[in-house]
Structure formats: C-alpha cells, structure tokens
Motif scaffolding. Structure first.
Motif, PDB file in Angstrom:
ATOM      1  N   LEU A 205      12.327  -5.828  -3.199  1.00 37.57           N
ATOM      2  CA  LEU A 205      11.963  -7.413  -2.779  1.00 37.57           C
ATOM      3  C   LEU A 205      13.044  -7.852  -1.617  1.00 37.57           C
ATOM      4  O   LEU A 205      12.387  -8.686  -0.745  1.00 37.57           O
ATOM      5  CB  LEU A 205      12.327  -8.470  -3.923  1.00 37.57           C
ATOM      6  N   LEU A 206      14.216  -7.560  -1.415  1.00 38.28           N
ATOM      7  CA  LEU A 206      14.975  -7.828  -0.258  1.00 38.28           C
ATOM      8  C   LEU A 206      14.456  -7.303   0.843  1.00 38.28           C
ATOM      9  O   LEU A 206      14.525  -7.905   1.939  1.00 38.28           O
ATOM     10  CB  LEU A 206      16.457  -7.175  -0.541  1.00 38.28           C
ATOM     11  N   GLU A 207      13.992  -6.067   0.883  1.00 41.21           N
ATOM     12  CA  GLU A 207      13.624  -5.504   2.233  1.00 41.21           C
ATOM     13  C   GLU A 207      12.180  -6.156   2.752  1.00 41.21           C
ATOM     14  O   GLU A 207      11.965  -6.329   3.685  1.00 41.21           O
ATOM     15  CB  GLU A 207      13.100  -3.803   1.916  1.00 41.21           C
ATOM     16  N   SER A 208      11.590  -6.441   1.677  1.00 38.40           N
ATOM     17  CA  SER A 208      10.285  -7.351   2.047  1.00 38.40           C
ATOM     18  C   SER A 208      10.406  -8.539   2.476  1.00 38.40           C
ATOM     19  O   SER A 208       9.834  -9.329   3.462  1.00 38.40           O
ATOM     20  CB  SER A 208       9.251  -7.145   0.692  1.00 38.40           C
ATOM     21  N   GLU A 209      11.452  -9.285   1.759  1.00 36.96           N
ATOM     22  CA  GLU A 209      11.666 -10.608   2.244  1.00 36.96           C
ATOM     23  C   GLU A 209      12.612 -10.713   3.640  1.00 36.96           C
ATOM     24  O   GLU A 209      11.916 -11.726   4.203  1.00 36.96           O
ATOM     25  CB  GLU A 209      12.810 -11.010   1.181  1.00 36.96           C
ATOM     26  N   LEU A 210      13.179  -9.784   3.974  1.00 41.70           N
ATOM     27  CA  LEU A 210      13.761  -9.597   5.222  1.00 41.70           C
ATOM     28  C   LEU A 210      12.837  -9.166   6.334  1.00 41.70           C
ATOM     29  O   LEU A 210      12.894  -9.876   7.404  1.00 41.70           O
ATOM     30  CB  LEU A 210      15.051  -8.889   5.342  1.00 41.70           C
ATOM     31  N   PHE A 211      12.270  -8.100   6.157  1.00 42.85           N
ATOM     32  CA  PHE A 211      11.605  -7.616   7.060  1.00 42.85           C
ATOM     33  C   PHE A 211       9.962  -7.633   7.155  1.00 42.85           C
ATOM     34  O   PHE A 211       9.433  -7.168   8.163  1.00 42.85           O
ATOM     35  CB  PHE A 211      11.729  -5.743   6.913  1.00 42.85           C
ATOM     36  N   GLY A 212       9.550  -8.304   5.914  1.00 39.59           N
ATOM     37  CA  GLY A 212       8.219  -8.423   6.018  1.00 39.59           C
ATOM     38  C   GLY A 212       7.502  -7.350   5.341  1.00 39.59           C
ATOM     39  O   GLY A 212       8.200  -6.032   5.392  1.00 39.59           O
ATOM     40  N   HIS A 213       6.203  -7.237   5.471  1.00 38.13           N
ATOM     41  CA  HIS A 213       5.360  -6.103   4.764  1.00 38.13           C
ATOM     42  C   HIS A 213       4.050  -6.242   5.341  1.00 38.13           C
ATOM     43  O   HIS A 213       3.541  -7.423   5.647  1.00 38.13           O
ATOM     44  CB  HIS A 213       5.207  -6.021   3.264  1.00 38.13           C
ATOM     45  N   GLU A 214       3.152  -5.218   5.323  1.00 39.27           N
ATOM     46  CA  GLU A 214       1.800  -4.964   5.726  1.00 39.27           C
ATOM     47  C   GLU A 214       1.031  -5.065   4.335  1.00 39.27           C
ATOM     48  O   GLU A 214       1.517  -4.764   3.431  1.00 39.27           O
ATOM     49  CB  GLU A 214       1.626  -3.804   6.503  1.00 39.27           C
ATOM     50  N   ARG A 215      -0.318  -5.472   4.587  1.00 36.06           N
ATOM     51  CA  ARG A 215      -1.288  -5.417   3.388  1.00 36.06           C
ATOM     52  C   ARG A 215      -1.365  -4.049   2.767  1.00 36.06           C
ATOM     53  O   ARG A 215      -1.429  -3.085   3.536  1.00 36.06           O
ATOM     54  CB  ARG A 215      -2.611  -6.039   3.956  1.00 36.06           C
ATOM     55  N   GLY A 216      -1.169  -3.920   1.532  1.00 36.21           N
ATOM     56  CA  GLY A 216      -1.380  -2.814   0.862  1.00 36.21           C
ATOM     57  C   GLY A 216      -0.013  -1.945   0.905  1.00 36.21           C
ATOM     58  O   GLY A 216       0.092  -0.592   0.437  1.00 36.21           O
ATOM     59  N   ALA A 217       1.228  -2.529   1.607  1.00 40.18           N
ATOM     60  CA  ALA A 217       2.179  -1.601   1.584  1.00 40.18           C
ATOM     61  C   ALA A 217       2.911  -1.211   0.126  1.00 40.18           C
ATOM     62  O   ALA A 217       3.378  -0.205   0.101  1.00 40.18           O
ATOM     63  CB  ALA A 217       3.190  -2.257   2.390  1.00 40.18           C
ATOM     64  N   PHE A 218       2.412  -2.091  -0.857  1.00 41.30           N
ATOM     65  CA  PHE A 218       2.809  -1.702  -2.240  1.00 41.30           C
ATOM     66  C   PHE A 218       1.775  -2.578  -3.206  1.00 41.30           C
ATOM     67  O   PHE A 218       1.157  -3.544  -2.643  1.00 41.30           O
ATOM     68  CB  PHE A 218       4.230  -1.977  -2.578  1.00 41.30           C
ATOM     69  N   THR A 219       1.802  -2.271  -4.406  1.00 36.33           N
ATOM     70  CA  THR A 219       1.109  -2.999  -5.524  1.00 36.33           C
ATOM     71  C   THR A 219       1.367  -4.441  -5.484  1.00 36.33           C
ATOM     72  O   THR A 219       2.455  -4.633  -5.352  1.00 36.33           O
ATOM     73  CB  THR A 219       1.323  -2.384  -6.625  1.00 36.33           C
ATOM     74  N   GLY A 220       0.262  -5.323  -5.074  1.00 36.50           N
ATOM     75  CA  GLY A 220       0.559  -6.712  -4.952  1.00 36.50           C
ATOM     76  C   GLY A 220       0.738  -7.143  -3.591  1.00 36.50           C
ATOM     77  O   GLY A 220       0.695  -8.299  -3.396  1.00 36.50           O
ATOM     78  N   ALA A 221       0.835  -6.399  -2.576  1.00 36.84           N
ATOM     79  CA  ALA A 221       0.864  -6.808  -1.052  1.00 36.84           C
ATOM     80  C   ALA A 221      -0.458  -6.997  -0.709  1.00 36.84           C
ATOM     81  O   ALA A 221      -0.961  -5.916  -0.130  1.00 36.84           O
ATOM     82  CB  ALA A 221       1.621  -5.667  -0.299  1.00 36.84           C
ATOM     83  N   LEU A 222      -0.955  -8.157  -1.147  1.00 38.63           N
ATOM     84  CA  LEU A 222      -2.270  -8.388  -0.666  1.00 38.63           C
ATOM     85  C   LEU A 222      -2.763  -8.733   0.648  1.00 38.63           C
ATOM     86  O   LEU A 222      -3.882  -9.051   1.136  1.00 38.63           O
ATOM     87  CB  LEU A 222      -3.082  -9.504  -1.819  1.00 38.63           C
ATOM     88  N   GLU A 223      -1.924  -9.178   1.441  1.00 36.58           N
ATOM     89  CA  GLU A 223      -1.804  -9.715   3.037  1.00 36.58           C
ATOM     90  C   GLU A 223      -0.539  -9.233   3.486  1.00 36.58           C
ATOM     91  O   GLU A 223       0.468  -9.312   2.929  1.00 36.58           O
ATOM     92  CB  GLU A 223      -2.324 -11.158   2.940  1.00 36.58           C
ATOM     93  N   ARG A 224      -0.761  -9.328   4.887  1.00 34.90           N
ATOM     94  CA  ARG A 224       0.450  -9.295   5.582  1.00 34.90           C
ATOM     95  C   ARG A 224       1.474 -10.629   5.532  1.00 34.90           C
ATOM     96  O   ARG A 224       0.989 -11.331   5.510  1.00 34.90           O
ATOM     97  CB  ARG A 224       0.185  -8.952   7.054  1.00 34.90           C
ATOM     98  N   LYS A 225       2.808  -9.986   5.541  1.00 42.45           N
ATOM     99  CA  LYS A 225       3.526 -11.234   5.451  1.00 42.45           C
ATOM    100  C   LYS A 225       4.844 -11.015   6.396  1.00 42.45           C
ATOM    101  O   LYS A 225       5.244  -9.740   6.589  1.00 42.45           O
ATOM    102  CB  LYS A 225       4.359 -11.156   3.989  1.00 42.45           C
TER     103      LYS A 225
END
Length: 455
Positions: A205-225
């Motif tokens: 969660l920290l990695e996603s919070e800091l660096f963001g994520h692409e859609r489909g990067a992991f379960t529940g990543a429904l859109e780019r953040k």
C-alpha cells in the motif's frame, strides 16, 4: 489618554472643543490652519486629528490627503456644516473615520472620539500581529531556549535550498512542525506540502500511495492512480518515520533522490517529478545500517542536511511558554475559561522528565483542563505520576536539607543544578531574570545550562 490635534480656522471651535477633550483627560494641540498642522505632525506623535472641512488656502479634504501621503494613516474626524455633508462623505471614502455636523453635540463628539481611538488601537494591534507573524513565520516552533533559537536559525539557512533534509528527534518533539517551517520558508511555498507517515501503511500500500499504480497492476486496481510523488511535483514531500520505510522499496526511493524519476506500480513509463524530500525519524538510522535494515546509500542521500529537535527535558526553560500557549489554545477550543497554573503545578511540569515530549505536555494540559473547575489549574488536576514528586518550596530552600551521599564537588554541582532550575521556575523560563535572581551574568547562566545539559 490620547494626543489629539484640532485644526480649525474658527478660534471659538478650537477653544471649546479643546476644553471638552481636556476635561476627559486628553492632551490637545491646536492649529488654525492645515499648514501649521502639518508642521506639528512632522514633529509630534498625534493619535487623532479633528479637522474642519472648509478652511481657507487648503480644504479639509486636501489636508486629509496630505496627511495620508506624507504622515501615514492617522485617525481623522471631519467637522462640517450641513451643506457640505456630501463632501464629508467623500472624505470618509479616502480615509476619514467619521464626520460630525457643526455645531456638534458634546456627548456625540466624545463618543465618536472614543470609537476612533479604539478603532485605531485595533488597527495598530492587527498590524503589529501581521508584522510579527511575517517576521517569525516559523514561530510555531515555540521556545526561547538556545537550542530552539539555533534550530530556527538553521531552518532559515537551509530552507531556500533544494537539498534533502533529515529531521531527527524523539517522538513528540515536533518534527512535522520543522518540515512545515522548511516548506513555508522555501521557494516552493506556493506549491503543496504533502506528508505521509511511512509506518501507517503496509509495504504494498505504501508503494502504491507514493508512486501510484496503473490500471490492473494488482487486484482492485480498477483505474490509474497518481502517487504522492506526482501530486507533490514542484513542492515538498515529507516522509515521516522514514526508519519504517520497507527495505525492498528503498532502492526505488533512492532512484527518486538521485534521478528525480520513478515508475508507477505496474507501469513502464518513466515519470519525472521536481520534488524536495524531507524525512524524519526518531530511530537511530546509523544503527539500522549496521543491522542491515536501512541502506547506507539512501541514508547519505537523505541526510544531506540534518536537523535535530532536542527533547523537552533538555530545554526546560521553554516549558512555561509552551504551557501558556497550549492552555490558551485548548481553553479556546474547549470553550472554557483560561486558568492560571498554580506554582506547584508549574514546578511539577518543569521537573517532569517528559518521555512523550511536547505532545505529552499538550495532552496532560488538556486532561488538566477537563478536571479543572476553578480559575487555577492545580497539581491535583494533573495525572497521578505528578503527585509523587517532591513538594515545591519557596525560592531555593529545597536544596538546604540534602543528605551528603556523594563527594563534595559532585554534591555542590547537584545543588547548583537545583538552584538554577528553581531560579528558572521563579523567572518563568526567562534566562535574564533567572540570572539576576542567581546573581550571575546571563552568559554564565547559559554556560551552566549547557554544562548540566539543561538545554
């Protein structure tokens, strides 16, 4: 009472109005024309001007403009006849406080004068407050101790730079306040200061919070953040509790510090971000490097500049000021009267060890306010750990009956420490006053404070 200047070409009005104002204690100076009045204003401090509107050679309107341009804002009351009320209203638009019709009513005149003086006082107080806030924008770091003065000076020196900064200090000392001051005094102050507590997130969660994520990067990543690295572009990113930063993610943070680029989770595109990173920790990072839980190269990248916040027990002379500030804030927020601290409560707060530092002081005073039912916050309103402390005696007499349990030089040093602490309490933390009570110079007192680690 105020110094009031009366400007009127009619002698009777100057006399009658002057006598009225002097009868209630004001000091009055009279001028029969605006030119003479301007000479007076150039050499004397005038609190209020009462001027006629229609005068030969220079009107009251032109006189008001001259005052505004050459002297600055001075409260101004215009006297006018009924036929010139519209002109008087024009005078108010360019800065006059009010106008009164001739012949004036004595009570109305005195009431208007009082209102003008009160308004001027309020304006001056607001101006002084704004100037003080501007000159001391980082005074959220409260304290007059040498340690805090030194810290504020360091903040002012390094804030304009782009370099990373590591803030160290025990929990509760106010590390986030330092980060806020650094951002506020930096060229990035018009951009965002984004804060994140590294201990509050699991690694993924920290990695996603800091660096963001692409859609489909992991379960529940429904859109780019977008992550905080992107959100804080152009501004400052504050990483609190950097000692808790996961070891597996540390290379990614190191790359941001070195290259100013990163990739979102699940992404391949290189994203650039112009951010200044400020980190803070209460942990010993050098020890963590030895233990293999923190990367040495990341430590040196973060620690370009190091700022240390001393624990509260090492700057005890700031406790009275902090206590008063917290009591004022808390009583206002809680909607209760502001109490005074009893001498015993002050003594106990001063001598407590404060493992939780400034945060603990605030919490204890908030608890004290909840139990305080009178004008004074007493020792019994404080938590139980304060009740077992030695009672406070007047002055420095508490050292008189100390048993000799150590060699004489060490015993004398112990007594000296207690005398200094007692003097600081009596002086409410003001070093100059404490030095006077002890009969020593302030520089000598500061030397002894450092010697005994009381700062």
């Amino acid at each position: 009472m105020a110094h009031i200047l009366i400007v009127d070409d009619e002698k009777n009005y100057r006399i009658v109005l002057g006598q009225l104002l002097e009868s209630v204690g004001h000091h009055v100076t009279r001028a029969d024309n605006p030119y003479a009045a301007l000479d007076i204003l150039s050499g004397e401090q005038i609190d209020l001007i009462i001027s006629d509107l229609k005068m030969p050679r220079m009107s009251g309107i032109d006189f008001l403009r001259h005052v505004n341009d050459e002297i600055g804002p001075v409260p101004f009351i215009m006297l006018t006849a009924y036929a010139t009320v519209q002109t008087a209203l024009q005078a108010m638009k360019i800065g006059a406080f009010d106008y009164l019709l001739k012949p004036f009513d004595n009570e109305e005149m005195l009431l208007t004068v009082d209102k003008a003086l009160d308004y001027s006082k309020l304006q001056n107080e607001n101006w002084l407050l704004r100037r003080e806030l501007e000159q001391n924008r980082d005074r959220t770091l409260v304290g007059n101790s040498p340690a805090m003065e030194s810290l504020r000076n360091q903040i002012a020196q390094v804030a304009p730079a782009k370099t990373s900064i590591l803030i160290t200090g025990e929990s509760g000392t106010g590390k986030e306040l330092v980060a806020q001051a650094l951002h506020r005094l930096s060229p990035r102050s018009n951009k965002a200061l984004v804060s994140i507590n590294c201990a509050a997130f699991a690694e993924n969660l920290l990695e996603s919070e800091l660096f963001g994520h692409e859609r489909g990067a992991f379960t529940g990543a429904l859109e780019r953040k977008k992550g905080l690295m992107e959100v804080s572009d152009g501004g400052t990113l504050f990483l609190d509790e950097i000692g808790e930063f996961p070891l597996n993610l540390q290379p990614k943070l190191l790359r941001v510090l070195q290259e100013k680029t990163f990739r979102r989770v699940g992404g391949t595109a290189e994203i650039s971000s112009d951010i200044r990173i400020i980190a803070a920790t209460h942990r010993n990072l050098e020890q963590m490097i030895t233990e293999g839980t923190f990367r040495e190269d990341l430590y040196y990248r973060l620690n370009v500049v190091s700022l240390h916040l001393p624990p509260l027990r090492h700057r005890r002379e700031d406790i009275p000021l902090l206590s008063q500030l917290f009591l004022e804030r808390l009583s206002r927020d809680m909607g209760c009267p502001l109490p005074q601290l009893s001498s015993q409560a002050q003594h106990d707060l001063y001598h407590y060890e404060w493992p939780g530092n400034v945060r603990e002081l605030q919490n204890i005073l908030e608890r004290g306010l909840l139990f305080c039912d009178g004008p004074t916050l007493e020792q019994n309103h404080l938590p139980q750990q304060f009740h077992s402390q030695a009672p406070h005696h007047n002055g420095c007499s508490e050292t008189a009956a100390m048993p000799l349990q150590q060699p004489l030089p060490e015993h004398l040093e112990t007594i000296e420490q207690k005398l200094i602490q007692a003097a600081l309490i009596d002086a409410r933390g003001v070093q100059a006053k404490a030095a006077e009570l002890l009969g020593i110079s302030r520089s000598n007192l500061q030397y002894k404070l450092k010697k005994y680690h009381l700062v």
